[in-house]
Scaffold this active site. Structure first.
Site, short mmCIF file in Angstrom:
data_model
loop_
_atom_site.label_atom_id
_atom_site.label_comp_id
_atom_site.label_asym_id
_atom_site.label_seq_id
_atom_site.Cartn_x
_atom_site.Cartn_y
_atom_site.Cartn_z
N ASP A 17 -38.62 -15.68 -32.63
CA ASP A 17 -37.22 -15.38 -32.32
C ASP A 17 -36.42 -15.09 -33.59
OD1 ASP A 17 -35.06 -15.01 -30.66
OD2 ASP A 17 -34.51 -17.13 -30.61
N GLY A 20 -33.19 -9.78 -33.95
CA GLY A 20 -31.89 -9.12 -33.81
C GLY A 20 -30.91 -9.62 -34.85
N ARG A 21 -30.81 -10.93 -35.01
CA ARG A 21 -29.87 -11.50 -35.99
C ARG A 21 -30.25 -11.10 -37.41
NH1 ARG A 21 -30.63 -17.33 -34.03
NH2 ARG A 21 -32.20 -16.26 -32.78
N ARG A 30 -30.72 -3.62 -33.96
CA ARG A 30 -31.63 -4.69 -33.54
C ARG A 30 -33.09 -4.23 -33.59
NH1 ARG A 30 -29.92 -9.13 -30.96
NH2 ARG A 30 -31.87 -9.09 -29.80
N HIS A 34 -36.77 -5.69 -34.96
CA HIS A 34 -38.05 -5.81 -34.23
C HIS A 34 -39.18 -5.17 -35.04
CE1 HIS A 34 -36.05 -7.56 -30.88
NE2 HIS A 34 -35.42 -6.47 -30.51
N SER A 63 -40.16 -12.76 -19.38
CA SER A 63 -39.81 -12.16 -18.08
C SER A 63 -38.29 -12.03 -17.96
CB SER A 63 -40.39 -12.99 -16.94
OG SER A 63 -40.14 -14.36 -17.12
N TRP A 66 -35.90 -8.54 -19.72
CA TRP A 66 -35.45 -7.33 -19.02
C TRP A 66 -33.95 -7.31 -18.88
CZ3 TRP A 66 -39.16 -3.86 -18.65
CH2 TRP A 66 -40.49 -4.27 -18.52
N ARG A 68 -31.91 -7.41 -21.20
CA ARG A 68 -31.31 -6.76 -22.38
C ARG A 68 -30.93 -5.32 -22.08
NH1 ARG A 68 -34.05 -9.34 -27.70
NH2 ARG A 68 -33.96 -11.49 -26.94
N LEU A 128 -61.10 -14.90 -34.09
CA LEU A 128 -59.79 -15.36 -33.62
C LEU A 128 -59.50 -14.89 -32.19
CD1 LEU A 128 -56.92 -16.58 -34.28
CD2 LEU A 128 -56.29 -14.28 -35.05
N ARG A 185 -41.19 -22.47 -33.15
CA ARG A 185 -40.14 -21.52 -32.75
C ARG A 185 -39.29 -21.20 -33.98
NH1 ARG A 185 -36.63 -20.41 -27.47
NH2 ARG A 185 -35.44 -18.69 -28.32
N SER A 193 -37.28 -21.23 -23.62
CA SER A 193 -37.07 -19.89 -23.06
C SER A 193 -38.21 -19.46 -22.13
CB SER A 193 -36.87 -18.86 -24.18
OG SER A 193 -35.80 -19.24 -25.01
C1 IPE Z 1 -37.61 -15.89 -26.48
O1 IPE Z 1 -36.57 -15.38 -27.23
C2 IPE Z 1 -38.53 -14.81 -26.06
C3 IPE Z 1 -39.36 -14.24 -27.11
C4 IPE Z 1 -39.38 -14.60 -28.36
C5 IPE Z 1 -40.22 -13.17 -26.69
P1 IPE Z 1 -35.16 -14.99 -26.55
O2 IPE Z 1 -34.29 -14.52 -27.65
O3 IPE Z 1 -35.39 -14.06 -25.44
O4 IPE Z 1 -34.69 -16.38 -25.98
P2 IPE Z 1 -33.25 -16.82 -25.48
O5 IPE Z 1 -32.75 -15.75 -24.55
O6 IPE Z 1 -32.37 -16.94 -26.67
O7 IPE Z 1 -33.46 -18.13 -24.81
C1 IPE Z 2 -37.08 -12.12 -30.56
O1 IPE Z 2 -35.98 -11.76 -31.32
C2 IPE Z 2 -37.86 -10.93 -30.10
C3 IPE Z 2 -37.80 -10.68 -28.65
C4 IPE Z 2 -37.26 -11.45 -27.77
C5 IPE Z 2 -38.39 -9.45 -28.20
P1 IPE Z 2 -34.56 -11.51 -30.64
O2 IPE Z 2 -34.47 -10.08 -30.25
O3 IPE Z 2 -34.34 -12.48 -29.55
O4 IPE Z 2 -33.59 -11.80 -31.84
P2 IPE Z 2 -32.23 -12.62 -31.79
O5 IPE Z 2 -32.55 -13.94 -31.20
O6 IPE Z 2 -31.29 -11.82 -30.95
O7 IPE Z 2 -31.82 -12.71 -33.22
MG MG Z 3 -33.51 -14.32 -29.43
#
Ligand code: IPE
Ligand code: IPE
Ligand code: MG
Length: 237
Positions: A17, A20-21, A30, A34, A63, A66, A68, A128, A185, A193
């Protein structure tokens, strides 16, 4: 397998996680985050190979993701397809066995076929075990098991009186693998999540504020060192 003190480490799962930030802090899109996240994935795989970890399970798309904006979803799927196509040779050559967990039926056919092709290509590899969770939800996983159990009862292959924890464990995703020892995490949130729910009943958790694109060998090693300092009781003393 990595072993230190009394703890054995076979299986690490990671909620990747913070992409995006990471990008937003640099005034980038964002999806740029990725893309940087993919580089961190490759680092984590290499680290696992070098340290002879048996199983690495990565949460790539939930799941609920979606929800987003459609543009981000489409860019992510494109990135998954590009990365898998360009890295499948590396995966195969490094004796990695790839498995995708999640509901593949909701994925674009081209993407689904690429996944099935990659799994089939690497299925006999003995190094692995790399699991990628795509369109995965822990609740979906449990519902899938319930449906399977109902079906097995209906066709007379399962007696309801014989259902126990092993029945569920044998039907849930990752069933053939050692249990998740350590769940990491990144990104500073303290939640699951909807990642593996059943599978992590006795998993050790490690949370870090490091955003996923900044995850590297040093952070991975700190998480593993923390794991080896834990005293795992499993309910005993
Ligand atoms: C969890 O991250 C899902 C993945 C890393 C694939 P999210 O960014 O989707 O989680 P929430 O929405 O903050 O709980
Ligand atoms: C996790 O990073 C990747 C996916 C869920 C695909 P995020 O996209 O959730 O990044 P933040 O949490 O918004 O920074
Ligand atoms: Mg996130």
């Amino acid at each position: 397998m990595i072993k230190k003190n009394k703890n054995i480490l076979n299986h690490v799962a990671i909620i990747m996680d913070g992409n995006g930030r990471w990008a937003q802090r640099r005034n980038k899109s964002r999806i740029y985050g990725h893309k940087k996240g993919v580089k961190a994935v490759l680092k984590a795989i290499n680290f696992s190979l070098c340290n002879k970890l048996n199983v690495l399970t990565l949460y790539a798309f939930s799941s609920e993701n979606w929800r987003r904006p459609i543009q981000e979803i489409l860019s992510l799927i494109k990135l998954f397809i590009c990365t898998l196509s360009s890295k499948i040779e590396f995966i195969y050559n490094n004796n990695i066995c790839l498995k995708v967990i999640g509901n593949l039926n909701q994925l674009d056919l081209k993407f689904k076929n690429l996944i099935l092709y990659s799994e089939n290509l690497t299925k006999s590899n003995t190094g692995l075990q790399l699991n990628i969770a795509i369109n995965y939800g822990g609740r979906w996983d449990i519902v899938k098991v319930i449906k399977r159990i109902v079906y097995l009862i209906q066709i007379g292959l399962l007696n309801p009186n014989e259902i126990n924890e092993n029945t569920v464990s044998s039907l849930i995703s990752l069933n053939h693998l050692p249990p998740v020892d350590l769940l990491i995490r990144t990104g500073g949130e303290y939640r699951l999540s909807n990642f593996l729910l059943w599978q992590i009943a006795y998993t050790e958790f490690y949370f870090t504020n490091i955003l996923w694109p900044d995850f590297d060998d040093k952070v991975f090693k700190i998480a593993i060192d923390a794991y080896f300092c834990r005293k795992r009781n499993f309910g005993g003393l």
